[in-house]
Motif scaffolding. Structure first.
Motif, short mmCIF file in Angstrom:
data_model
loop_
_atom_site.label_atom_id
_atom_site.label_comp_id
_atom_site.label_asym_id
_atom_site.label_seq_id
_atom_site.Cartn_x
_atom_site.Cartn_y
_atom_site.Cartn_z
N SER A 420 0.83 -1.20 0.00
CA SER A 420 0.00 0.00 0.00
C SER A 420 0.86 1.25 0.00
CB SER A 420 -0.92 -0.01 1.23
OG SER A 420 -1.76 -1.14 1.20
N GLU A 422 3.97 1.51 -1.08
CA GLU A 422 4.68 1.64 -2.35
C GLU A 422 3.73 2.10 -3.47
OE1 GLU A 422 7.88 1.47 -2.83
OE2 GLU A 422 8.20 1.02 -0.71
N LEU A 423 2.47 1.68 -3.41
CA LEU A 423 1.52 2.10 -4.44
C LEU A 423 1.04 3.53 -4.22
CD1 LEU A 423 -0.71 -1.09 -4.81
CD2 LEU A 423 0.95 -0.22 -6.45
N ARG A 424 0.88 3.89 -2.95
CA ARG A 424 0.33 5.21 -2.65
C ARG A 424 1.31 6.33 -3.04
NH1 ARG A 424 -1.99 6.21 3.28
NH2 ARG A 424 0.19 5.72 3.75
N ILE A 467 -6.50 1.76 -1.83
CA ILE A 467 -5.19 1.50 -1.21
C ILE A 467 -5.23 1.85 0.27
CG2 ILE A 467 -2.77 2.19 -1.20
CD1 ILE A 467 -2.98 2.55 -4.23
#
Length: 643
Positions: A420, A422-424, A467
């Motif tokens: 989460s 790393e994606l955010r 996310i």
């Protein structure tokens, strides 16, 4: 009146014959002479003496019956001796039936040799109707032969032997229990002649007394046996209950359970030694034992018993059923060293799904096989041992699985948190550049480009929300989500949600209402998280409602806020309501599939409300809309731990 009386006298007089009328007028004369009167008195005296002797004998026998309720032999001896006094020249015999033979239980005669000879004769007499005793017993009838020289032809087989013994007359009285003859009372005489009716009646009375004694003894023995059985059953049930208590108290202490089982089995089955064998490597070892000598204990401590005929354990493992060796010294296949000092050996398997996982062994130092009841009891103990072993095994498996699940859950939560995060980070950058482009930081966008940027921004924010949901869930499961308890205003939360989501409702032409009760008290809790919950509930209501309205209502009762979100959407079935608040679960219908979603929002909302010490639920019927409600304490003192 006088005429009627006179007529009645005349009629009575006419009924009498002349001779009767003459006799009635004659004076009375004494018909007994002094001599005949003396004979009559002597006869009556003899009858009284005989009756007294018979009553005394009967009383003596009844007294013996009462004093020997469980012992018939004294009664039998008293009966034949009493009859011998009443029949001085006779031989008296009382015989009982045992299956297809007759045996003399008591014999009385003035000559011991005669009594012994008769006892042998009775024991050799076949149970056949060709013999007098057999006929009396099988046909349940009195056999009375006044003179054996003229005995009926049906008894020719036994009459000659009877005469050879110097006897002439015999009377056999069956001893009747209901409709069955269980024995015979016999009067043998050397002088021919029948018994009188009084003598036959007396013989029948003594036969009945013998039956009473037998019945008393039988009933008393049955009562004692039943009492013993009940006592034994109670003792076994008590021991079983105690073992079950030990199992329940010592669920994770298998050794205590096995020790209790071996001691109880040895005590209740009158065994000198007991042990429970458990699997180890290529054989079975002694996991618990009771009553062993030090030498044998040292021997079995390092010895394993493989399957085979050489030991009771080995045979039980081969056959999968109880095995008993009456005498190990007489068993050529038994090859275990005789250090234990036992002779009789019993082994009962501990069966799980039909396969032995252990053996209970009982041993006696003398040759005395275990009976069926004891083997059944040991089988019960074996079943209890299996329960205890299974409990521990299952508990260990559950503990191991729990540890594995805990580790896996930690890894999952850590993975989701990292993912989460790393994606955010890049998503926030995308949203930032999108906003800059929409604001004209890189040149004024065209109308077509502005539409694309707006869709890009909306989808990016939706993705960011997903996310954030995953991150929140992972934090909750890892126990890392902590409430920030501060003062908040429920009115402000409702207005914030309204200003945030009212444009979405307006796009769908839905009404949006907020009903706040006046003078609500200030709250203390995590206002940001409660706002997150309310946004989630209102957002879902708007998403699934196509016509009508969405309404927020807030009030306070009994120290708690009650907040509800009502919509006029399609409603939710009872089956779907049961799984709404579970992770990654949604209502299973076409509308939900069309609208989409991860199924995390309600699960996270539930956790947040429960962390405040509140609860959340839904009230809905298909076709009648839905109302999601939650309550939280007005003042939350501390965060509540959730499972």
């Amino acid at each position: 009146m006088r005429q009627r009386e006179k007529a009645a006298k005349t009629r009575r007089r006419k009924r009498l014959t002349p001779k009767q009328r003459s006799a009635s007028k004659a004076p009375h004369r004494n018909n007994f002479s002094p001599a005949s009167e003396e004979k009559s008195v002597a006869h009556l005296s003899r009858e009284l003496n005989e009756a007294f002797e018979q009553q005394a004998a009967t009383a003596d026998i009844l007294n013996i019956i009462s004093n020997s309720p469980n012992d018939t032999q004294p009664v039998f001896e008293a009966i034949v001796q009493s009859l011998l006094k009443l029949f001085p020249d006779a031989l008296i015999s009382l015989a009982l039936r045992y299956g297809d033979r007759i045996d003399a239980a008591a014999v009385a005669a003035h000559e011991p040799e005669r009594a012994e000879a008769w006892r042998r004769t009775i024991s050799r007499t076949p149970l056949s109707r060709e013999y007098m005793h057999g006929a009396a017993l099988l046909d349940c009838r009195i056999v009375d032969v006044p003179d054996a020289k003229s005995a009926p032809a049906e008894f020719s087989a036994g009459a000659q032997n009877f005469l050879t013994s110097g006897n002439r007359a015999i009377t056999i009285m069956p001893m009747m229990r209901r409709k069955e003859a269980i024995g015979l009372l016999t009067v043998v005489r050397r002088t021919p002649g029948p018994l009188s009716d009084k003598q036959l009646s007396l013989l029948k009375t003594f036969a009945a007394q013998a039956v009473i004694a037998i019945e008393n003894a039988r009933l008393l023995n049955e009562l004692r046996q039943r009492t013993n059985d009940l006592s034994e059953s109670l003792e076994q049930q008590t021991a079983t209950s105690e073992v079950l208590k030990v199992i329940s108290r010592s669920t994770f202490d298998l050794q205590t359970v096995l020790n209790t089982l071996t001691e109880s089995a040895a005590r209740l089955c009158e065994a000198d030694m007991a042990q429970i064998m458990r699997p180890k490597e290529q054989g079975f070892y002694s996991a618990a034992n009771f009553g062993h000598t030090p030498e044998y204990s040292a021997f079995i401590r390092n010895f394993t018993f493989p399957p085979g005929r050489g030991s009771v354990t080995g045979r039980v493992l081969l056959e999968g059923k109880p095995v008993q060796i009456a005498d190990v010294l007489a068993d050529s296949e038994y090859n275990v060293p005789k250090l234990g000092g036992f002779r009789t050996h019993l082994g009962v398997p501990l069966l799980r799904e039909g396969k032995p996982i252990g053996v209970i062994l009982l041993s006696r130092k003398v040759v005395k096989p275990f009976d069926a009841k004891q083997i059944e009891l040991v089988t019960t103990f074996a079943d209890q041992a299996v329960i205890a072993i299974e409990n521990v095994r299952l508990f260990d498996e559950i503990q191991d699985k729990s540890r594995q699940l805990e580790v896996a859950s930690q890894h999952k939560s850590q993975f989701l948190a990292n993912m989460s995060h790393e994606l955010r980070t890049p998503l926030n950058a995308i949203l930032g550049y999108t906003e800059l482009m929409a604001d004209g930081a890189y040149g004024e966008p065209s109308e077509k480009m502005m539409g694309i940027l707006q869709r890009l921004e909306a989808n990016g924010k939706h993705l960011l929300g997903l996310i954030n949901d995953v991150l929140d869930l992972s934090k909750i499961e890892a126990g890392q989500l902590v409430l920030e308890l501060t003062d908040y205003c429920i009115q402000d939360i409702a207005q914030t949600v309204r200003s945030t989501l009212e444009p979405l409702a307006a796009d769908k032409k839905l009404g949006f209402k907020v009903e706040i009760a006046p003078q609500l008290p200030p709250g203390h809790g995590d206002g940001r998280r409660l706002t997150q919950v309310l946004i989630n509930l209102v957002g879902n209501a708007i998403k699934f409602t196509d016509t009508g309205e969405v309404a927020i209502k807030a009030e306070a009762n009994n120290g708690s806020f009650r907040v509800s979100v009502r919509d006029t959407g399609p409603g939710i079935s009872a089956a779907d309501q049961a799984k709404l608040f579970q992770e990654f679960q949604q209502a299973d219908n076409a509308i939900t599939k069309k609208k989409g979603g991860t199924g995390l929002g309600l699960a996270i909302s539930k956790r947040i409300i429960e962390m405040h010490g509140g609860k959340i639920w839904v009230e809905s019927k298909v076709g009648q809309g839905s109302t999601f409600c939650f309550t939280v304490p007005v003042r939350v003192a501390q965060q509540v731990a959730t499972a």
